[in-house]
Design an enzyme around this catalytic site. Structure first.
Site: not given
Length: 656
Positions: A164-165, A292
């Site tokens: 996510g950065g 996932r």
């Protein structure tokens, strides 16, 4: 045969899993926090168990409470959704030890792919192309600085356990390296509890392309095409589409076969996504594997005609994959955007508060995955995504047209959203040409109108003023009261506008300075009007909540507040001094005390909401009269925080 599925998640993914599970005959169990007691996913499930208070660490990450919920309801399998515990090897092992089937890959695969350093080494050994860099055992600052000289600049610093950065920094030259290593290490430790870093050669303006893979416990593995996720903001995906407009059939096959190699190399089972960076010459490099179901999986479902959650459940039961590689066909094009409660005009600040109305658009080829409905409240405790809006078409242009219309026709009243920003992206010429890279938003959207506050014009103000001042009577039209000229003041969020409003039958005339506008209005029902403007009929949807009015018409959505009967602001633009919380959250710092002199724009308190800090500022010069909150207080939207009294000289001027 598995019979009862517990979904260890919330929001739209929980709703989406529940619906497929119920269609397949499973009984379903939802878990929820105290803040989510009335949430849509709770309503959709057959049974639901509260697992703790609003805080994620005490509820949706509470492994013991989740396993106890499975025990007391008799669930025999657990689907983790995405986020939360979905890529937690410890949770997968805990499910196994409790005699439950974890609908996901084995714990050792999750653990391996959860480490950027170890997964990259494993991919190199499996023959999957990787970005050149450093992923050695010794990740000390000195060793990273030494390795950077061999890699060359620009390069990326990445948290090994990250995503996510977070824990990620682009370093363009050697002088920036040491400080960025320090910052990335600190951020990684705070976000993931692990400050291990790796270095990679920066691939400038690449495409972010990912491959959906599936594997079963019988040694079968396939890929289901690719998704292009290049349109990103701060390393967060904004738009996802399938197939990629940049990928050729030959490249798709090469990347797909590499992704299958990656899955087989870690004895994978179930759904996984192998993410690649692709440079301008179509060279591709392994980035990471997400163990996932992905947020963007609907675009793959729409072009393949397959239900990936159904595939997950089949694999969890020990069944072989439903299709062989040669049986998987791609049909048409699908694009997904993430509709968020956030304010693009104020650095995408998350928005909280009541959702007075939420009505997704209807139409051919449209799909909305959502976990909210009208009447819900957007809280500061969780991600503010309202829905995933997905459009399918026979070709990319058809999908784009449908998606733009879906965004324009969806009604959201109560919170500010990024809807206009999203529709501008999809309509953009660069995106339309299939040329958007990961640098697209930074380069093309710095000055886009969607990033500035919307200022309603005289036509929009005329419409709002009429609804607020006169209301609507009867189902066939407006009342025929005598024409009157009424003064009004409307707060548009950016300024207060003074108007003169005249209504004659169904006709409304409004004056603002030298500007004048006239509309003919017809009532179509509760919250719905027909506007006749220059002989063109259009619809307007609206919702009134006290003095506030939310409107959607003329291709725009806006809100105003009737402040006609409130004291006017002073000539210098100062506010009332009654400083309120702009959203639900927690007070983490109080910077003023009673008797303190402040100036307009001074920060009074710091409010934390949705993992971000928001300074609350003084709206006038004056003296702090009351401080109504303390550090640690939980506050609601519009709750009074600080009262600022006018300076003595101002009071004297007002009296005079």
């Amino acid at each position: 045969m598995l019979k009862k599925l517990l979904i260890a998640n919330r929001g739209e993914i929980a709703v989406r899993v529940i619906r497929t599970a119920k269609a397949l005959g499973y009984r379903t169990v939802a878990i929820y926090s105290e803040a989510d007691a009335r949430a849509l996913h709770v309503h959709e499930a057959d049974e639901a168990v509260c697992v703790g208070p609003a805080q994620v660490s005490a509820s949706y990450l509470n492994v013991d409470a989740i396993l106890e919920a499975a025990r007391k309801t008799g669930a025999d399998c657990i689907h983790p959704g995405y986020g939360f515990l979905s890529e937690n090897a410890g949770f997968a092992n805990a499910c196994k030890e409790a005699g439950l089937i974890f609908v996901g890959p084995p714990a050792n695969a999750i653990e391996l792919m959860g480490s950027k350093r170890r997964s990259k080494i494993a991919m190199q050994e499996a023959g999957v192309p990787v970005v050149p860099g450093y992923e050695g055992n010794n990740a000390s600052d000195d060793e990273l600085i030494s390795a950077a000289g061999d890699i060359g600049y620009p390069l990326m610093i990445k948290a090994s356990a990250g995503g996510g950065g977070r824990g990620m920094r682009l370093v363009k030259q050697e002088t920036e390296l040491a400080d960025n290593i320090k910052r990335a290490r600190s951020e990684a430790k705070q976000a993931f509890g692990d400050d291990e870093l790796i270095l990679e050669k920066a691939v400038i303006e690449p495409r972010h392309v990912e491959i959906q893979v599936f594997a079963d416990r019988h040694g079968n593995a396939v890929y289901l095409g690719e998704r292009d996720c290049s349109v990103q903001r701060r390393h967060q995906k904004v738009v996802e589409e399938a197939p990629s407009p940049f990928v050729t059939p030959e490249l798709r096959q090469a990347m797909g076969e590499a992704a299958v190699k990656a899955a087989l190399a870690c004895n994978y089972e179930g759904a996984g996504t192998v993410e690649f960076l692709v440079d301008k010459d179509r060279n591709f490099y392994f980035l990471e594997m997400n163990t996932r179901l992905q947020v963007e999986h609907p675009v793959t479902e729409l072009i393949t005609g397959q239900d990936l959650v159904a595939w997950q459940l089949a694999v969890a039961e020990g069944q072989p994959l439903p299709l062989k590689q040669e049986d998987i066909q791609l049909n048409g094009h699908a694009i997904e955007v993430r509709l968020y409660a956030e304010d693009p005009a104020h650095d995408f600040t998350p928005q909280t508060g009541p959702l007075y109305a939420f009505a997704p658009a209807q139409g051919e080829g449209l799909r909305f995955d959502t976990g909210v409905r009208s009447g819900d409240t957007i809280t500061p405790h969780y991600d503010p995504m309202l829905a995933k809006v997905i459009a399918w078409g026979q070709n990319r242009d058809e999908a784009r047209r449908r998606l733009i219309r879906a965004l324009e026709d969806t009604t959201v009243f109560g919170v500010t959203t990024n809807r206009y920003f999203l529709s501008r992206i999809i309509a953009d010429e660069t995106f339309g040409a299939g040329e958007a890279t990961t640098a697209f938003l930074q380069q093309a959207f710095r000055d886009d109108p969607s990033l500035a506050p919307y200022t309603p014009g005289i036509r929009e103000l005329a419409l709002a003023a009429c609804i607020l001042n006169h209301g609507i009577s009867g189902q066939s039209g407006w009342s025929n009261a005598p024409a009157t000229m009424t003064p009004m003041r409307l707060d548009t969020g950016g300024e207060t506008v003074e108007l003169l409003v005249r209504k004659t039958g169904n006709t409304v005339s409004v004056s603002h300075g030298d500007s004048h506008y006239q509309l003919l209005l017809e009532n179509l029902g509760d919250g719905l009007l027909c506007i006749i403007d220059n002989n063109v009929r259009q619809r307007c949807q609206y919702h009134r909540e006290g003095d506030s009015l939310y409107l959607q018409a003329f291709g725009q959505a806006w809100s105003v507040r009737d402040v006609t009967h409130q004291p006017a602001a002073s000539a210098n633009g100062a506010g009332s001094g009654k400083v309120q919380a702009s959203m639900d959250g927690a007070i983490i710092d109080v910077l003023v005390k009673p008797g303190q002199t402040v100036q307009q724009g001074d920060t009074l308190v710091i409010l934390e909401a949705m993992k971000m800090e928001h300074p609350v500022k003084a709206d006038r010069d004056g003296v702090v009269d009351e401080v109504l909150v303390s550090n640690g207080d939980q506050v609601k939207r519009s709750q009074m925080l600080v009262n600022i009294a006018a300076a003595e000289s101002e009071d004297q001027e007002a009296s005079a």
